[in-house]
Design an enzyme around this catalytic site. Structure first.
Site, PDB file in Angstrom:
ATOM      1  N   LYS A  13       0.827  -1.208   0.000  1.00  0.00           N
ATOM      2  CA  LYS A  13       0.000   0.000   0.000  1.00  0.00           C
ATOM      3  C   LYS A  13       0.863   1.260   0.000  1.00  0.00           C
ATOM      4  O   LYS A  13       0.663   2.173  -0.794  1.00  0.00           O
ATOM      5  CB  LYS A  13      -0.938   0.020   1.227  1.00  0.00           C
ATOM      6  CG  LYS A  13      -1.900  -1.152   1.272  1.00  0.00           C
ATOM      7  CD  LYS A  13      -2.809  -1.098   2.485  1.00  0.00           C
ATOM      8  CE  LYS A  13      -2.112  -1.230   3.815  1.00  0.00           C
ATOM      9  NZ  LYS A  13      -1.448  -2.530   4.046  1.00  0.00           N
ATOM     10  N   ARG A  88      -9.882   0.134   8.326  1.00  0.00           N
ATOM     11  CA  ARG A  88      -9.416  -1.231   8.563  1.00  0.00           C
ATOM     12  C   ARG A  88     -10.485  -2.072   9.251  1.00  0.00           C
ATOM     13  O   ARG A  88     -10.243  -3.240   9.519  1.00  0.00           O
ATOM     14  CB  ARG A  88      -8.176  -1.188   9.470  1.00  0.00           C
ATOM     15  CG  ARG A  88      -6.846  -1.398   8.727  1.00  0.00           C
ATOM     16  CD  ARG A  88      -5.752  -1.166   9.745  1.00  0.00           C
ATOM     17  NE  ARG A  88      -4.502  -1.792   9.457  1.00  0.00           N
ATOM     18  CZ  ARG A  88      -3.436  -1.131   8.990  1.00  0.00           C
ATOM     19  NH1 ARG A  88      -3.517   0.145   8.670  1.00  0.00           N
ATOM     20  NH2 ARG A  88      -2.292  -1.758   8.828  1.00  0.00           N
ATOM     21  N   ARG A 127      11.412  -5.342   5.292  1.00  0.00           N
ATOM     22  CA  ARG A 127      11.100  -3.912   5.071  1.00  0.00           C
ATOM     23  C   ARG A 127      12.011  -3.032   5.923  1.00  0.00           C
ATOM     24  O   ARG A 127      12.237  -3.287   7.098  1.00  0.00           O
ATOM     25  CB  ARG A 127       9.644  -3.637   5.428  1.00  0.00           C
ATOM     26  CG  ARG A 127       9.326  -2.140   5.443  1.00  0.00           C
ATOM     27  CD  ARG A 127       7.874  -1.841   5.307  1.00  0.00           C
ATOM     28  NE  ARG A 127       7.049  -2.349   6.385  1.00  0.00           N
ATOM     29  CZ  ARG A 127       5.718  -2.316   6.376  1.00  0.00           C
ATOM     30  NH1 ARG A 127       5.080  -1.819   5.345  1.00  0.00           N
ATOM     31  NH2 ARG A 127       5.037  -2.807   7.380  1.00  0.00           N
ATOM     32  N   ARG A 160      10.852  -1.417  11.671  1.00  0.00           N
ATOM     33  CA  ARG A 160       9.766  -1.046  12.577  1.00  0.00           C
ATOM     34  C   ARG A 160       9.673  -1.993  13.763  1.00  0.00           C
ATOM     35  O   ARG A 160       9.954  -3.167  13.648  1.00  0.00           O
ATOM     36  CB  ARG A 160       8.438  -1.027  11.807  1.00  0.00           C
ATOM     37  CG  ARG A 160       8.267   0.219  10.972  1.00  0.00           C
ATOM     38  CD  ARG A 160       7.140   0.147   9.981  1.00  0.00           C
ATOM     39  NE  ARG A 160       5.916  -0.470  10.474  1.00  0.00           N
ATOM     40  CZ  ARG A 160       4.770  -0.485   9.783  1.00  0.00           C
ATOM     41  NH1 ARG A 160       4.711   0.106   8.600  1.00  0.00           N
ATOM     42  NH2 ARG A 160       3.702  -1.076  10.273  1.00  0.00           N
ATOM     43  N   ARG A 171      -0.493  -9.387  13.505  1.00  0.00           N
ATOM     44  CA  ARG A 171      -1.039  -8.414  12.538  1.00  0.00           C
ATOM     45  C   ARG A 171      -1.764  -9.116  11.394  1.00  0.00           C
ATOM     46  O   ARG A 171      -2.814  -8.656  10.946  1.00  0.00           O
ATOM     47  CB  ARG A 171       0.086  -7.519  11.993  1.00  0.00           C
ATOM     48  CG  ARG A 171       0.516  -6.464  13.016  1.00  0.00           C
ATOM     49  CD  ARG A 171       1.845  -5.862  12.654  1.00  0.00           C
ATOM     50  NE  ARG A 171       1.799  -5.094  11.434  1.00  0.00           N
ATOM     51  CZ  ARG A 171       2.878  -4.826  10.697  1.00  0.00           C
ATOM     52  NH1 ARG A 171       4.065  -5.272  11.056  1.00  0.00           N
ATOM     53  NH2 ARG A 171       2.758  -4.107   9.615  1.00  0.00           N
TER      54      ARG A 171
HETATM   55  P1  ADP Z   1       2.158  -1.868   3.234  1.00  0.00           P
HETATM   56  O1  ADP Z   1       2.173  -0.365   3.203  1.00  0.00           O
HETATM   57  O2  ADP Z   1       0.975  -2.465   2.537  1.00  0.00           O
HETATM   58  O3  ADP Z   1       2.323  -2.438   4.612  1.00  0.00           O
HETATM   59  P2  ADP Z   1       4.751  -1.620   1.881  1.00  0.00           P
HETATM   60  O4  ADP Z   1       4.451  -0.785   0.696  1.00  0.00           O
HETATM   61  O5  ADP Z   1       5.469  -0.966   3.012  1.00  0.00           O
HETATM   62  O6  ADP Z   1       3.419  -2.387   2.411  1.00  0.00           O
HETATM   63  O7  ADP Z   1       5.587  -2.887   1.375  1.00  0.00           O
HETATM   64  C1  ADP Z   1       6.073  -3.870   2.305  1.00  0.00           C
HETATM   65  C2  ADP Z   1       7.491  -4.290   1.917  1.00  0.00           C
HETATM   66  O8  ADP Z   1       7.439  -5.041   0.708  1.00  0.00           O
HETATM   67  C3  ADP Z   1       8.450  -3.122   1.657  1.00  0.00           C
HETATM   68  O9  ADP Z   1       9.713  -3.516   2.098  1.00  0.00           O
HETATM   69  C4  ADP Z   1       8.415  -2.949   0.130  1.00  0.00           C
HETATM   70  O10 ADP Z   1       9.653  -2.427  -0.359  1.00  0.00           O
HETATM   71  C5  ADP Z   1       8.167  -4.383  -0.339  1.00  0.00           C
HETATM   72  N1  ADP Z   1       7.292  -4.461  -1.525  1.00  0.00           N
HETATM   73  C6  ADP Z   1       6.208  -3.703  -1.821  1.00  0.00           C
HETATM   74  N2  ADP Z   1       5.644  -4.098  -2.973  1.00  0.00           N
HETATM   75  C7  ADP Z   1       6.382  -5.151  -3.418  1.00  0.00           C
HETATM   76  C8  ADP Z   1       6.324  -6.010  -4.573  1.00  0.00           C
HETATM   77  N3  ADP Z   1       5.357  -5.840  -5.496  1.00  0.00           N
HETATM   78  N4  ADP Z   1       7.250  -6.970  -4.693  1.00  0.00           N
HETATM   79  C9  ADP Z   1       8.220  -7.136  -3.750  1.00  0.00           C
HETATM   80  N5  ADP Z   1       8.348  -6.376  -2.653  1.00  0.00           N
HETATM   81  C10 ADP Z   1       7.443  -5.387  -2.480  1.00  0.00           C
HETATM   82  P1  AMP Z   2       0.591   0.346   8.992  1.00  0.00           P
HETATM   83  O1  AMP Z   2       1.700   1.344   8.920  1.00  0.00           O
HETATM   84  O2  AMP Z   2      -0.537   0.668   8.081  1.00  0.00           O
HETATM   85  O3  AMP Z   2       1.104  -1.068   8.827  1.00  0.00           O
HETATM   86  O4  AMP Z   2      -0.003   0.454  10.474  1.00  0.00           O
HETATM   87  C1  AMP Z   2       0.787   0.163  11.608  1.00  0.00           C
HETATM   88  C2  AMP Z   2      -0.100  -0.093  12.810  1.00  0.00           C
HETATM   89  O5  AMP Z   2      -0.852   1.110  13.127  1.00  0.00           O
HETATM   90  C3  AMP Z   2      -1.169  -1.184  12.651  1.00  0.00           C
HETATM   91  O6  AMP Z   2      -0.654  -2.495  12.874  1.00  0.00           O
HETATM   92  C4  AMP Z   2      -2.174  -0.759  13.714  1.00  0.00           C
HETATM   93  O7  AMP Z   2      -1.733  -1.107  15.008  1.00  0.00           O
HETATM   94  C5  AMP Z   2      -2.153   0.762  13.606  1.00  0.00           C
HETATM   95  N1  AMP Z   2      -3.156   1.247  12.626  1.00  0.00           N
HETATM   96  C6  AMP Z   2      -2.917   1.832  11.431  1.00  0.00           C
HETATM   97  N2  AMP Z   2      -4.052   2.119  10.795  1.00  0.00           N
HETATM   98  C7  AMP Z   2      -5.053   1.707  11.617  1.00  0.00           C
HETATM   99  C8  AMP Z   2      -6.471   1.699  11.519  1.00  0.00           C
HETATM  100  N3  AMP Z   2      -7.105   2.182  10.445  1.00  0.00           N
HETATM  101  N4  AMP Z   2      -7.181   1.180  12.563  1.00  0.00           N
HETATM  102  C9  AMP Z   2      -6.574   0.703  13.649  1.00  0.00           C
HETATM  103  N5  AMP Z   2      -5.230   0.658  13.799  1.00  0.00           N
HETATM  104  C10 AMP Z   2      -4.476   1.148  12.791  1.00  0.00           C
END
Ligand code: ADP
Ligand code: AMP
Length: 215
Positions: A13, A88, A127, A160, A171
């Site tokens: 995302k 969410r 990540r 993180r 999660r």
């Molecule tokens: P989200 O925001 O949904 O939690 P991220 O965009 O942070 O996910 O992506 C999670 C991890 O996977 C990051 O380290 C990113 O660089 C990697 N990533 C994202 N999209 C892809 C993909 N299509 N293929 C491989 N790795 C990816």
């Molecule tokens: P993210 O960066 O989107 O992976 O979010 C990190 C953490 O923030 C999640 O695992 C939740 O603990 C909290 N969080 C983010 N967005 C929400 C949401 N819409 N509702 C509840 N918790 C959230």
């Protein structure tokens, strides 16, 4: 154009939101980023959110909705916004609908990134995030040029605190029980765009672009 980007943790995302910002000039609004900023500032949202986030649980709805309502009330985007990580839960989705009515804007597209869970675990484990600008990398799939240093701003990359094996398992389980039901919710409304998130980052973005063009 206002977009919701949905999908399990690690689906891409944040990565795709950054692409959408670049291409369409949208403003990314990430609930996770807002919580992490609040934790860093040690403000009232941060103190409460920290406990839930580090254990891999969702932050309670009332609290999350209040924070997002305050953020959206700013109406500080020029070309629209991308909601990354919100809603969410079904309760959050319903509240978002009433916020939209109240503030007079609409959601134009809801994009759901679908991903295999084994893939998600690998993505989350590798990540790395920039402390300064929030850009995300992956140690294998998208490494920075210099290990530990952001290509864009030179900031330090960190892992993180909710990326431990234990927190990731919670999660993903939380996603299955609380967030995945949103797929049915939005499908029933006829407004969900499903994208295969298991492809390369470039191919995922190409599919997103195409889906937005034919809307
Ligand atoms: P989200 O925001 O949904 O939690 P991220 O965009 O942070 O996910 O992506 C999670 C991890 O996977 C990051 O380290 C990113 O660089 C990697 N990533 C994202 N999209 C892809 C993909 N299509 N293929 C491989 N790795 C990816
Ligand atoms: P993210 O960066 O989107 O992976 O979010 C990190 C953490 O923030 C999640 O695992 C939740 O603990 C909290 N969080 C983010 N967005 C929400 C949401 N819409 N509702 C509840 N918790 C959230």
């Amino acid at each position: 154009m206002n977009i919701i980007l949905m999908g399990p943790p690690g689906a891409g995302k944040g990565t795709q939101a950054k692409n959408l910002v670049k291409k369409y000039g949208l403003t990314q609004i990430s609930s996770g980023d807002l919580f992490r900023a609040a934790i860093a500032e040690e403000n009232s949202y941060g103190v409460i959110a920290n406990y839930f986030i580090k254990h891999g649980h969702l932050v309670p709805d009332d609290f999350t909705i209040q924070m997002m309502r305050e953020r959206l009330a700013k109406k500080d985007w020029e070309n629209g916004f991308i909601l990354d990580g919100f809603p969410r839960t079904i309760i959050q989705a319903r509240e978002l609908e009433s916020i939209c009515r109240e503030f007079g804007f609409q959601i134009d597209a809801i994009i759901n990134l679908e991903c295999d869970f084994e893939n998600l675990k690998k993505r989350l484990a590798g990540r790395r995030t920039c402390k300064q600008c929030g850009t995300t990398y992956h140690v294998l799939f998208n490494p920075s040029k210099v290990a530990g240093v952001c290509d864009k701003c030179g900031g330090e990359l960190y892992q993180r605190t909710d990326e431990s094996e234990e927190a990731v398992a919670i999660r993903l389980n939380t996603y299955l029980h609380q967030t995945r039901p949103l797929i049915g919710y939005y499908t029933a409304k006829g407004s969900l765009i499903n994208i295969n998130g298991d492809q390369s980052m470039e191919d995922v973005f190409e599919d997103i672009e195409k889906s937005l063009e034919v809307r």
